[in-house]
Design an enzyme around this catalytic site. Structure first.
Site, short mmCIF file in Angstrom:
data_model
loop_
_atom_site.label_atom_id
_atom_site.label_comp_id
_atom_site.label_asym_id
_atom_site.label_seq_id
_atom_site.Cartn_x
_atom_site.Cartn_y
_atom_site.Cartn_z
N GLY A 102 -2.01 1.48 -8.85
CA GLY A 102 -1.19 0.43 -9.47
C GLY A 102 0.15 0.84 -9.82
O GLY A 102 0.73 -0.19 -10.67
N ASP B 210 -9.78 -5.56 1.98
CA ASP B 210 -9.30 -4.53 2.91
C ASP B 210 -8.12 -5.40 3.45
O ASP B 210 -8.35 -6.61 3.91
CB ASP B 210 -10.51 -4.50 4.09
N LYS C 70 5.43 1.76 3.84
CA LYS C 70 5.47 3.43 4.13
C LYS C 70 5.05 3.58 5.58
O LYS C 70 4.12 2.93 6.21
CB LYS C 70 4.24 3.91 3.38
N1 SAM Z 1 1.39 2.39 -4.39
C1 SAM Z 1 0.14 2.87 -5.02
C2 SAM Z 1 0.53 3.11 -6.37
O1 SAM Z 1 1.82 3.13 -6.70
O2 SAM Z 1 -0.12 3.27 -7.44
C3 SAM Z 1 -0.33 4.10 -4.54
C4 SAM Z 1 -0.99 3.78 -2.92
S1 SAM Z 1 -2.02 4.97 -2.33
C5 SAM Z 1 -0.81 5.91 -1.60
C6 SAM Z 1 -2.60 4.36 -0.99
C7 SAM Z 1 -3.62 3.19 -1.32
O3 SAM Z 1 -4.07 2.61 0.33
C8 SAM Z 1 -5.33 3.85 -1.59
O4 SAM Z 1 -5.31 3.20 -2.84
C9 SAM Z 1 -6.07 3.38 -0.64
O5 SAM Z 1 -7.27 2.79 -1.29
C10 SAM Z 1 -5.55 2.13 -0.02
N2 SAM Z 1 -5.78 1.57 1.15
C11 SAM Z 1 -6.00 2.43 2.43
N3 SAM Z 1 -6.68 1.69 3.37
C12 SAM Z 1 -6.61 0.22 2.89
C13 SAM Z 1 -7.06 -0.94 3.31
N4 SAM Z 1 -7.66 -0.98 4.70
N5 SAM Z 1 -6.97 -1.99 2.57
C14 SAM Z 1 -6.47 -2.11 1.42
N6 SAM Z 1 -6.16 -0.63 0.69
C15 SAM Z 1 -6.31 0.32 1.49
#
Ligand code: SAM
Length: 285
Positions: free
Chosen positions: A53, A90, A155
């Site tokens: 978050g 998702d 990203k």
């Molecule tokens: N931007 C966030 C922060 O500043 O705290 C960090 C994000 S982290 C690098 C990547 C996130 O992508 C993970 O929490 C993972 O659960 C989420 N993620 C991956 N596949 C996903 C999906 N299909 N739907 C939702 N979230 C997803």
């Protein structure tokens, strides 16, 4: 490597804890924002793949609390953040789009951001494929709910055919840049596409709740063939964000006497949770 040594080596990791950000990624969004003014005049914003978050925290701290509507989505539960509505969902599912629309009362978004990254399997081709699917889902979602002129940030990992991606994005947005915040390690292929000035494509109607059955999220967004797109390859400007006085993410800084700080937010549902639970019950050695 203990958390103490990481505290000392990685200045962004440490600064994040000192400033109350849940992750060092906060600095990436801050640096992207200072370069591109992404948050200027924004009131409805969607933060995709948002856990734990820190990007949502940046949104909540920067946007005016009385007018801003922030919706953050992740597969993992996100601990509450004041001023942010969190959804455990998702982003590859169409129902997620419907939920966000509902939260915005059917109004379009000004900005959609995505820091999505899948859990890495180590199988390079599979990882790359899943990452591409996440990006496609984020883009589908963005183009389904952005207002004309809105912006999308996501990203990417700069691979072989990244210029094809820029060409396709350039069909949907007036300006497309590839941005590398200073807080993103130079040694990593990570970068962010910053797409501004959304131009809805003629003949393509974004889905709304009333037409939820329309196969928008899975349909190819840009019907042009790969060959046609290749003929019009776009060179997106590469923008290094953050000034030289900012910390270098690849450098080690001396931190004499720096004590380890506790995490700002403990993980809500870490993948190792079950193992810890089993260990606590003595079922694992
Ligand atoms: N931007 C966030 C922060 O500043 O705290 C960090 C994000 S982290 C690098 C990547 C996130 O992508 C993970 O929490 C993972 O659960 C989420 N993620 C991956 N596949 C996903 C999906 N299909 N739907 C939702 N979230 C997803």
């Amino acid at each position: 490597m203990g958390k103490c040594s990481k505290d000392k080596r990685d200045l962004y990791y440490r600064k994040a804890k000192e400033q109350g950000w849940r992750a060092r990624s906060a600095f990436k969004l801050l640096q992207l924002n200072s370069q591109f003014g992404l948050l200027d005049g924004v009131s409805r914003v969607v933060d995709l793949c948002a856990a734990p978050g820190s990007w949502s925290q940046v949104l909540a701290r920067t946007l005016p609390a009385d007018t801003a509507k922030i919706v953050s989505v992740d597969l993992q539960p996100i601990a509450p953040i004041e001023g942010v509505v969190t959804l455990q969902a998702d982003i590859t599912h169409r129902s997620t789009l419907e939920s966000i629309f509902e939260l915005f009362g059917g109004e379009p978004a000004d900005l959609v951001i995505s820091d999505g990254a899948p859990d890495v399997t180590g199988l390079h081709d599979l990882d790359e494929y899943i990452q591409a699917q996440l990006l496609l889902s984020a883009l589908s979602l963005a183009t389904s709910m952005l207002k004309p002129g809105g912006a999308f940030v996501a990203k990417i990992f700069r691979g072989r055919d990244v210029d094809l991606l820029y060409s396709q994005l350039a069909l949907l947005f007036e300006r497309v840049a590839c941005a590398k915040p200073r807080s993103s390690r130079a040694s990593s292929l990570e970068a962010f596409v910053v797409c501004q000035g959304y131009v809805p494509r003629a003949g393509w109607v974004p889905p709304s709740l009333a037409v939820a059955a329309r196969p928008a999220l899975c349909a190819p967004l840009v019907p042009a063939s790969a060959a046609a797109a290749a003929a019009e390859r776009v060179v997106a400007p590469f923008v290094a964000c953050g000034d030289l006085s900012d910390y270098d993410a690849d450098a080690s800084y001396p931190a004499a006497g720096a004590a380890a700080l506790d995490p700002v937010q403990a993980p809500t549902a870490p993948p190792y949770k079950t193992a810890l639970e089993l260990k606590r019950r003595g079922a694992l050695n």
